[in-house]
Design an enzyme around this catalytic site. Sequence first.
Site, PDB file in Angstrom:
ATOM      1  N   ILE A  11       0.844  -1.202   0.000  1.00 41.77           N
ATOM      2  CA  ILE A  11       0.000   0.000   0.000  1.00 41.77           C
ATOM      3  C   ILE A  11       0.877   1.249   0.000  1.00 41.77           C
ATOM      4  CG2 ILE A  11      -1.858   1.204   1.207  1.00 41.77           C
ATOM      5  CD1 ILE A  11      -2.591  -1.550   2.486  1.00 41.77           C
ATOM      6  N   ASP A  30      11.896   2.664   5.821  1.00 36.72           N
ATOM      7  CA  ASP A  30      11.463   1.261   5.751  1.00 36.72           C
ATOM      8  C   ASP A  30      12.646   0.371   6.104  1.00 36.72           C
ATOM      9  OD1 ASP A  30      10.513  -1.351   4.658  1.00 36.72           O
ATOM     10  OD2 ASP A  30       8.950  -0.128   3.716  1.00 36.72           O
ATOM     11  N   ASN A  34       9.699  -6.711   4.619  1.00 35.50           N
ATOM     12  CA  ASN A  34       8.671  -7.381   3.807  1.00 35.50           C
ATOM     13  C   ASN A  34       8.483  -6.652   2.484  1.00 35.50           C
ATOM     14  OD1 ASN A  34       6.750  -9.482   3.524  1.00 35.50           O
ATOM     15  ND2 ASN A  34       5.086  -8.042   3.921  1.00 35.50           N
ATOM     16  N   SER A 123      -7.326  -1.124  10.356  1.00 35.38           N
ATOM     17  CA  SER A 123      -7.896  -2.208   9.562  1.00 35.38           C
ATOM     18  C   SER A 123      -9.314  -2.503  10.017  1.00 35.38           C
ATOM     19  CB  SER A 123      -7.027  -3.449   9.772  1.00 35.38           C
ATOM     20  OG  SER A 123      -7.682  -4.586   9.283  1.00 35.38           O
ATOM     21  N   TYR A 147      -2.906  -9.466  15.843  1.00 24.33           N
ATOM     22  CA  TYR A 147      -2.729  -8.425  14.825  1.00 24.33           C
ATOM     23  C   TYR A 147      -3.806  -7.353  14.978  1.00 24.33           C
ATOM     24  CZ  TYR A 147      -3.260  -6.081  10.335  1.00 24.33           C
ATOM     25  OH  TYR A 147      -3.423  -5.123   9.362  1.00 24.33           O
ATOM     26  N   LYS A 151      -3.632  -3.231  16.246  1.00 22.40           N
ATOM     27  CA  LYS A 151      -4.195  -2.055  15.552  1.00 22.40           C
ATOM     28  C   LYS A 151      -5.107  -1.276  16.503  1.00 22.40           C
ATOM     29  CE  LYS A 151      -2.372  -2.521  11.487  1.00 22.40           C
ATOM     30  NZ  LYS A 151      -1.383  -1.552  11.008  1.00 22.40           N
ATOM     31  N   TYR A 175      -8.882   0.245   6.741  1.00 22.25           N
ATOM     32  CA  TYR A 175      -8.989  -0.311   5.393  1.00 22.25           C
ATOM     33  C   TYR A 175      -9.832  -1.572   5.422  1.00 22.25           C
ATOM     34  CZ  TYR A 175      -4.295   1.920   5.097  1.00 22.25           C
ATOM     35  OH  TYR A 175      -3.215   2.748   5.175  1.00 22.25           O
ATOM     36  N   ASN A 177     -10.595  -4.574   2.296  1.00 16.46           N
ATOM     37  CA  ASN A 177      -9.640  -5.541   1.713  1.00 16.46           C
ATOM     38  C   ASN A 177      -8.934  -4.973   0.480  1.00 16.46           C
ATOM     39  OD1 ASN A 177     -11.436  -7.072   3.472  1.00 16.46           O
ATOM     40  ND2 ASN A 177     -10.446  -8.880   2.631  1.00 16.46           N
ATOM     41  N   ASN A 196      -1.558 -15.444   1.986  1.00 14.77           N
ATOM     42  CA  ASN A 196      -2.682 -15.681   2.899  1.00 14.77           C
ATOM     43  C   ASN A 196      -3.980 -15.183   2.282  1.00 14.77           C
ATOM     44  OD1 ASN A 196      -1.223 -16.572   5.256  1.00 14.77           O
ATOM     45  ND2 ASN A 196      -0.403 -14.489   5.353  1.00 14.77           N
ATOM     46  N   ARG A 229     -16.516 -10.101   1.176  1.00 15.01           N
ATOM     47  CA  ARG A 229     -15.662  -9.023   1.673  1.00 15.01           C
ATOM     48  C   ARG A 229     -15.825  -7.781   0.812  1.00 15.01           C
ATOM     49  NH1 ARG A 229     -15.447 -12.478   4.827  1.00 15.01           N
ATOM     50  NH2 ARG A 229     -13.666 -13.393   5.918  1.00 15.01           N
ATOM     51  N   ASP A 301     -12.395 -16.983  10.460  1.00 20.67           N
ATOM     52  CA  ASP A 301     -13.041 -16.241   9.367  1.00 20.67           C
ATOM     53  C   ASP A 301     -14.486 -15.891   9.706  1.00 20.67           C
ATOM     54  OD1 ASP A 301     -11.003 -15.934   7.611  1.00 20.67           O
ATOM     55  OD2 ASP A 301     -11.735 -17.357   6.106  1.00 20.67           O
TER      56      ASP A 301
END
Length: 344
Positions: A11, A30, A34, A123, A147, A151, A175, A177, A196, A229, A301
């Site tokens: 992003i 940075d 990743n 998120s 995770y 956030k 955000y 997806n 993932n 989603r 999920d």
Amino acid sequence: MIFVTGGAGYIGSHTCVELLNAGYDVTVFDNFSNSSPEALVRVQRITGRKLQIIQGDCRDRSALIAALQQSRANAVIHFAGLKAVGESVSKPLNYYDHNVVGALRLLEAMQTCHVQTIVFSSSATVYGDPVYLPITEDHPLSPTNPYGRSKWMIEEILRDAYRSDSLMRICILRYFNPVGAHDSGLIGEDPQGIPNNLMPFIAQVAVGRREHLNIWGNDYSTHDGTGVRDYIHVVDLAIGHIRALAALKNINSAQNDQSSGCMTVNLGTGQGYSVMDVLRAYEKVSGCRIPYQIAPRRSGDIAACYADPQLASQVLGWKARFDLEAMCRDSWRWQSGNPSGYQQ
Ligand code: NAD
Ligand code: UFG
């Protein structure tokens, strides 16, 4: 000058393009844990502009202070962090370290350097299993994994920072997806190992890197039984950050109140698509058949999740423009042009 932590990531790199195109100067900070420096080479190629690159880690306060001073930044966009939900369950301390400690060190460094504006990547995962749909920003917060909790903790830290200093300008973006890629085909999502997330996995099946997609459950109460989603084109998302910076700049401190100097805003389209909808759209734009198997549900999920995007329209003047077909088309252009991502 905008200081972009994690600017080489998926992003972040797309946001750097939009920042440079909008005339901002950009410094990327940075640690490349990743991401690839090649992404930033390509950002510069797309825009025809240079950005400043500083390799460093957000948990290192003195490195942050030196970088903020060197860049003379007046605002920060904070993308840096770890983002894999499953990994966060097995390595929670690592997630709290990179995400929460990283954000804390950044805020301390900003305070030292008198930088008061920050846009933060949160998120939709902070909402947990939705109590109602579409999800508005005042939906209860109930993250279900480390995770998501990292956030949520950072959001609370930001709100407390604002309560202690009403001159701060904070925009927390939740955000939904993010998918797709820049339409140049030069930058895109380049996950390490097995993806993932749905769209990068489909992309790798389409390009022949993987045999088939596992669909995690087709017995949800959705229109075709597969998970729904709110997919949002990464370029729309990137533009949301430009709008957030502009909105923060326009806040008049004399009229300032709790809600305006510290905003929390969903970035989604408001439209939900199922796994099967995405698979069919991808087949259509790529011309490839995507073999799939129905597998058991993935633990943690939820059936469906999509945003109420009205607040973003009201306070940021932002609305998503790209539809699912454009998301798949741009993902496919990136994946087919760069079958191994940034690795040559
Ligand atoms: P990404 O992994 O592609 O980008 C993150 C960048 O941060 C990478 O370049 C990485 O090298 C860097 N980084 C990681 N830890 C760092 C540290 N301690 N110090 C300095 N740099 C560090 O991820 P992304 O998809 O671009 O996500 C950006 C942000 O948006 C993250 O905070 C993520 O949690 C959030 N987010 C992502 C999604 C998604 O599905 N992609 C959804 C919601 C929120
Ligand atoms: N799915 C499959 N097969 C796969 C991958 C995913 O069927 O191989 C399904 C999932 O079961 C789900 C849908 O595709 O129904 C989307 O899954 P993703 O993993 O792409 O996305 P999630 O909504 O589960 O989570 C993502 C990020 C989170 C973030 C959340 C909201 O991984 O970090 O979106 O922004 F919090």
